[in-house]
Design a protein around this motif. Structure first.
Motif, PDB file in Angstrom:
ATOM      1  N   ALA A   5       0.864  -1.183   0.000  1.00 59.89           N
ATOM      2  CA  ALA A   5       0.000   0.000   0.000  1.00 59.89           C
ATOM      3  C   ALA A   5       0.898   1.229   0.000  1.00 59.89           C
ATOM      4  CB  ALA A   5      -0.923   0.000   1.217  1.00 59.89           C
ATOM      5  N   GLY A   6       1.046   1.840  -1.171  1.00 60.17           N
ATOM      6  CA  GLY A   6       1.899   3.011  -1.269  1.00 60.17           C
ATOM      7  C   GLY A   6       3.331   2.671  -0.921  1.00 60.17           C
ATOM      8  N   ARG A   7       3.882   3.424   0.008  1.00 58.65           N
ATOM      9  CA  ARG A   7       5.284   3.228   0.382  1.00 58.65           C
ATOM     10  C   ARG A   7       5.495   2.028   1.305  1.00 58.65           C
ATOM     11  NH1 ARG A   7       6.769   8.567   3.569  1.00 58.65           N
ATOM     12  NH2 ARG A   7       8.757   7.470   3.948  1.00 58.65           N
ATOM     13  N   PHE A   8       4.397   1.476   1.838  1.00 61.33           N
ATOM     14  CA  PHE A   8       4.514   0.422   2.845  1.00 61.33           C
ATOM     15  C   PHE A   8       4.315  -0.969   2.255  1.00 61.33           C
ATOM     16  CE2 PHE A   8       3.136   4.081   5.474  1.00 61.33           C
ATOM     17  CZ  PHE A   8       4.207   4.114   6.355  1.00 61.33           C
ATOM     18  N   ARG A   9       4.975  -1.919   2.873  1.00 64.96           N
ATOM     19  CA  ARG A   9       4.781  -3.338   2.582  1.00 64.96           C
ATOM     20  C   ARG A   9       4.727  -4.093   3.903  1.00 64.96           C
ATOM     21  NH1 ARG A   9       8.525  -5.982  -1.798  1.00 64.96           N
ATOM     22  NH2 ARG A   9       6.816  -5.167  -3.080  1.00 64.96           N
ATOM     23  N   VAL A  10       3.809  -5.041   3.998  1.00 61.23           N
ATOM     24  CA  VAL A  10       3.723  -5.928   5.157  1.00 61.23           C
ATOM     25  C   VAL A  10       3.929  -7.353   4.658  1.00 61.23           C
ATOM     26  CG1 VAL A  10       2.273  -6.815   7.015  1.00 61.23           C
ATOM     27  CG2 VAL A  10       2.147  -4.397   6.392  1.00 61.23           C
ATOM     28  N   ARG A  11       4.872  -8.060   5.267  1.00 62.00           N
ATOM     29  CA  ARG A  11       5.142  -9.445   4.890  1.00 62.00           C
ATOM     30  C   ARG A  11       5.864 -10.146   6.027  1.00 62.00           C
ATOM     31  NH1 ARG A  11      10.535  -9.996   4.007  1.00 62.00           N
ATOM     32  NH2 ARG A  11      11.732  -8.225   3.190  1.00 62.00           N
ATOM     33  N   LEU A  12       5.939 -11.467   5.927  1.00 57.90           N
ATOM     34  CA  LEU A  12       6.708 -12.245   6.884  1.00 57.90           C
ATOM     35  C   LEU A  12       8.199 -12.148   6.559  1.00 57.90           C
ATOM     36  CD1 LEU A  12       4.496 -15.445   7.084  1.00 57.90           C
ATOM     37  CD2 LEU A  12       4.747 -13.711   8.873  1.00 57.90           C
ATOM     38  N   LEU A  61       6.550  -4.655   9.119  1.00 59.16           N
ATOM     39  CA  LEU A  61       6.060  -3.467   8.418  1.00 59.16           C
ATOM     40  C   LEU A  61       7.280  -2.756   7.857  1.00 59.16           C
ATOM     41  CD1 LEU A  61       3.938  -1.266   7.679  1.00 59.16           C
ATOM     42  CD2 LEU A  61       4.398  -0.261   9.949  1.00 59.16           C
ATOM     43  N   ILE A  62       7.330  -2.594   6.532  1.00 61.76           N
ATOM     44  CA  ILE A  62       8.499  -2.039   5.858  1.00 61.76           C
ATOM     45  C   ILE A  62       8.119  -0.747   5.138  1.00 61.76           C
ATOM     46  CG2 ILE A  62      10.250  -2.460   4.088  1.00 61.76           C
ATOM     47  CD1 ILE A  62       9.803  -5.488   4.636  1.00 61.76           C
ATOM     48  N   ASP A  63       8.880   0.304   5.392  1.00 58.75           N
ATOM     49  CA  ASP A  63       8.753   1.554   4.641  1.00 58.75           C
ATOM     50  C   ASP A  63       9.760   1.495   3.495  1.00 58.75           C
ATOM     51  OD1 ASP A  63       8.703   4.090   3.576  1.00 58.75           O
ATOM     52  OD2 ASP A  63       9.061   5.140   5.477  1.00 58.75           O
ATOM     53  N   ARG A  64       9.266   1.296   2.291  1.00 58.74           N
ATOM     54  CA  ARG A  64      10.157   1.090   1.150  1.00 58.74           C
ATOM     55  C   ARG A  64      10.854   2.377   0.704  1.00 58.74           C
ATOM     56  NH1 ARG A  64       6.323  -2.142  -2.919  1.00 58.74           N
ATOM     57  NH2 ARG A  64       4.784  -0.717  -2.015  1.00 58.74           N
ATOM     58  N   GLU A  65      10.415   3.516   1.242  1.00 58.18           N
ATOM     59  CA  GLU A  65      11.045   4.790   0.897  1.00 58.18           C
ATOM     60  C   GLU A  65      11.967   5.295   1.993  1.00 58.18           C
ATOM     61  OE1 GLU A  65       8.094   7.617  -0.265  1.00 58.18           O
ATOM     62  OE2 GLU A  65       7.155   6.270  -1.717  1.00 58.18           O
ATOM     63  N   CYS A  66      12.098   4.517   3.073  1.00 57.51           N
ATOM     64  CA  CYS A  66      12.924   4.952   4.204  1.00 57.51           C
ATOM     65  C   CYS A  66      14.402   4.947   3.823  1.00 57.51           C
ATOM     66  CB  CYS A  66      12.687   4.024   5.390  1.00 57.51           C
ATOM     67  SG  CYS A  66      13.676   4.412   6.836  1.00 57.51           S
ATOM     68  N   GLY A  74      14.475  -0.694   6.226  1.00 61.06           N
ATOM     69  CA  GLY A  74      13.193   0.000   6.233  1.00 61.06           C
ATOM     70  C   GLY A  74      12.172  -0.611   7.167  1.00 61.06           C
ATOM     71  N   VAL A  75      12.588  -1.528   8.058  1.00 63.15           N
ATOM     72  CA  VAL A  75      11.658  -2.190   8.984  1.00 63.15           C
ATOM     73  C   VAL A  75      11.279  -1.218  10.098  1.00 63.15           C
ATOM     74  CG1 VAL A  75      11.373  -4.058  10.658  1.00 63.15           C
ATOM     75  CG2 VAL A  75      12.483  -4.502   8.459  1.00 63.15           C
ATOM     76  N   VAL A  76       9.991  -0.873  10.164  1.00 63.48           N
ATOM     77  CA  VAL A  76       9.525   0.114  11.136  1.00 63.48           C
ATOM     78  C   VAL A  76       8.419  -0.436  12.034  1.00 63.48           C
ATOM     79  CG1 VAL A  76      10.234   2.086   9.738  1.00 63.48           C
ATOM     80  CG2 VAL A  76       7.941   1.119   9.429  1.00 63.48           C
ATOM     81  N   GLY A  77       8.063  -1.705  11.866  1.00 60.71           N
ATOM     82  CA  GLY A  77       7.074  -2.346  12.726  1.00 60.71           C
ATOM     83  C   GLY A  77       7.265  -3.842  12.685  1.00 60.71           C
ATOM     84  N   VAL A  78       6.921  -4.511  13.785  1.00 57.66           N
ATOM     85  CA  VAL A  78       7.120  -5.959  13.839  1.00 57.66           C
ATOM     86  C   VAL A  78       6.132  -6.603  14.809  1.00 57.66           C
ATOM     87  CG1 VAL A  78       8.877  -5.814  15.647  1.00 57.66           C
ATOM     88  CG2 VAL A  78       8.847  -7.795  14.130  1.00 57.66           C
ATOM     89  N   TYR A  79       5.690  -7.788  14.472  1.00 56.03           N
ATOM     90  CA  TYR A  79       4.977  -8.702  15.364  1.00 56.03           C
ATOM     91  C   TYR A  79       5.725 -10.020  15.333  1.00 56.03           C
ATOM     92  CZ  TYR A  79       0.360  -6.876  16.820  1.00 56.03           C
ATOM     93  OH  TYR A  79      -0.658  -6.216  17.446  1.00 56.03           O
ATOM     94  N   ARG A  80       5.851 -10.665  16.483  1.00 54.73           N
ATOM     95  CA  ARG A  80       6.439 -11.998  16.535  1.00 54.73           C
ATOM     96  C   ARG A  80       5.307 -13.000  16.737  1.00 54.73           C
ATOM     97  NH1 ARG A  80      11.493 -13.462  20.535  1.00 54.73           N
ATOM     98  NH2 ARG A  80       9.842 -13.744  22.079  1.00 54.73           N
ATOM     99  N   LEU A  81       5.241 -14.039  15.888  1.00 58.18           N
ATOM    100  CA  LEU A  81       4.085 -14.936  15.839  1.00 58.18           C
ATOM    101  C   LEU A  81       4.501 -16.387  16.067  1.00 58.18           C
ATOM    102  CD1 LEU A  81       2.523 -13.532  12.519  1.00 58.18           C
ATOM    103  CD2 LEU A  81       2.165 -12.680  14.848  1.00 58.18           C
ATOM    104  N   MET A  82       3.774 -17.077  16.943  1.00 54.25           N
ATOM    105  CA  MET A  82       4.042 -18.501  17.206  1.00 54.25           C
ATOM    106  C   MET A  82       2.709 -19.253  17.246  1.00 54.25           C
ATOM    107  SD  MET A  82       6.298 -20.974  18.165  1.00 54.25           S
ATOM    108  CE  MET A  82       7.645 -20.418  19.238  1.00 54.25           C
ATOM    109  N   ALA A 127      -0.993   5.269   9.115  1.00 53.82           N
ATOM    110  CA  ALA A 127      -1.473   4.201   8.245  1.00 53.82           C
ATOM    111  C   ALA A 127      -0.648   2.937   8.391  1.00 53.82           C
ATOM    112  CB  ALA A 127      -1.450   4.672   6.792  1.00 53.82           C
ATOM    113  N   GLY A 128       0.658   3.076   8.655  1.00 46.96           N
ATOM    114  CA  GLY A 128       1.517   1.908   8.762  1.00 46.96           C
ATOM    115  C   GLY A 128       1.058   0.953   9.844  1.00 46.96           C
ATOM    116  N   MET A 129       0.664   1.495  11.003  1.00 44.44           N
ATOM    117  CA  MET A 129       0.215   0.633  12.105  1.00 44.44           C
ATOM    118  C   MET A 129      -1.001  -0.171  11.692  1.00 44.44           C
ATOM    119  SD  MET A 129       0.720  -0.353  15.199  1.00 44.44           S
ATOM    120  CE  MET A 129      -0.264  -1.606  16.020  1.00 44.44           C
ATOM    121  N   HIS A 130      -1.914   0.434  10.979  1.00 45.93           N
ATOM    122  CA  HIS A 130      -3.125  -0.262  10.567  1.00 45.93           C
ATOM    123  C   HIS A 130      -2.834  -1.300   9.492  1.00 45.93           C
ATOM    124  CE1 HIS A 130      -5.142   2.452  13.180  1.00 45.93           C
ATOM    125  NE2 HIS A 130      -4.715   3.496  12.507  1.00 45.93           N
ATOM    126  N   LEU A 131      -1.844  -1.035   8.672  1.00 44.58           N
ATOM    127  CA  LEU A 131      -1.416  -2.045   7.704  1.00 44.58           C
ATOM    128  C   LEU A 131      -0.827  -3.260   8.409  1.00 44.58           C
ATOM    129  CD1 LEU A 131       0.207   0.059   4.847  1.00 44.58           C
ATOM    130  CD2 LEU A 131      -1.670  -1.567   4.593  1.00 44.58           C
TER     131      LEU A 131
END
Length: 267
Positions: A5-12, A61-66, A74-82, A127-131
């Motif tokens: 979504a725009g400048r942001f990408r969310v992926r594992l 959460l990655i800001d591709r323009e950072c 560009g990693v500006v957010g993270v969740y750890r999942l188990m 917006a990044g947090m909601h992504l």
């Protein structure tokens, strides 16, 4: 699983480099900002890590323009999942060090532990947090998760400083008996500092960290008792959410096809 979504990408995370970037963010937030203890190696590398990291998946959460070199990759957010199946095959749940999780082992559907969630200070509330939440929702849907849980924190180690919030959570958002995990006896801290009649909801909401407030708004509950983590300089509560009990609007949000706009779900 990927959302653009725009400048942001969310992926594992897909590599050790991705995980190291997440650890760099965690160091900035938990150590430099919140005052968690860190060993010499962590300080030298400016990375917060533990023995559980290799067993978790890491949602980024990655800001591709950072262009800030301190925001590695560009990693500006993270969740750890188990997931529960991975925990049983590997090291177990991180939260078992703070809460007796035996009741969760009886849950009929897949369980997902969330942890080490953080967002860079420059990106909170946008917006990044909601992504990042949308990415979590996609993961929940794709893996047919029935129950989310994890520890969430108040900054500090004095429960009296958060008497309104902790008492509010205990009296109004205690988990149903079948899901009511309890803090381990040696570190159990009673959350009912005030009586139910003494709770001022407005004051409690002001004391609640944004993450805890967000989960409560969408139907979350808390376990019995808090855990004081002096290494991390936090008071932890265990948040739990049965996805079947989510509010209708949030269930629709979580099951939505990826792509298009991302709605605001945290108020």
């Amino acid at each position: 699983m990927q959302i653009d979504a725009g400048r942001f990408r969310v992926r594992l995370a897909e590599s050790d480099q991705d995980v190291r970037a997440a650890q760099r963010l965690r160091y900035r937030v938990f150590v430099e900002e919140m005052g968690a203890k860190a060993g010499p190696e962590a300080v030298a590398e400016r990375r917060e890590s533990d023995r559980f990291d290799p067993y978790f998946e890491h949602l980024l959460l990655i800001d591709r323009e950072c262009e800030d070199p301190d925001k590695e990759g560009g990693v500006v957010g993270v969740y750890r999942l188990m997931r529960g199946d991975r925990a049983r095959e590997g090291i177990g749940f991180y939260g078992a060090g703070e809460y007796d999780l035996a009741r969760l082992s009886e849950h009929p559907r897949e369980v997902l532990e969330l942890g080490r969630s953080c967002v860079d200070a420059d990106y909170r509330g946008g917006a990044g947090m909601h992504l990042l939440w949308a990415g979590l929702g996609g993961y929940v849907t794709e893996n047919d998760i029935g129950l989310l849980f994890g520890v969430a924190s108040f900054h500090g180690t004095d429960p009296s400083a958060f008497s309104q919030a902790l008492s509010y959570l205990h009296h109004f958002h205690l988990a149903p008996e079948e899901l009511r995990v309890r803090a381990v006896p040696e570190n159990y801290t009673d959350m009912a500092i005030l009586s139910k009649d003494e709770v001022d909801k407005a004051a409690a909401m002001r004391q609640l960290p944004a993450l805890i407030k967000g989960y409560i708004r969408i139907g979350g509950h808390v376990g019995d008792g808090a855990f004081i983590d002096r290494d991390f300089n936090t008071i932890d509560v265990c948040l739990l959410m049965d996805t079947a009990l989510m509010k209708q609007s949030v269930r629709k949000f979580y099951s939505r096809k990826r792509g298009g706009s991302v709605d605001r779900i945290l108020g």
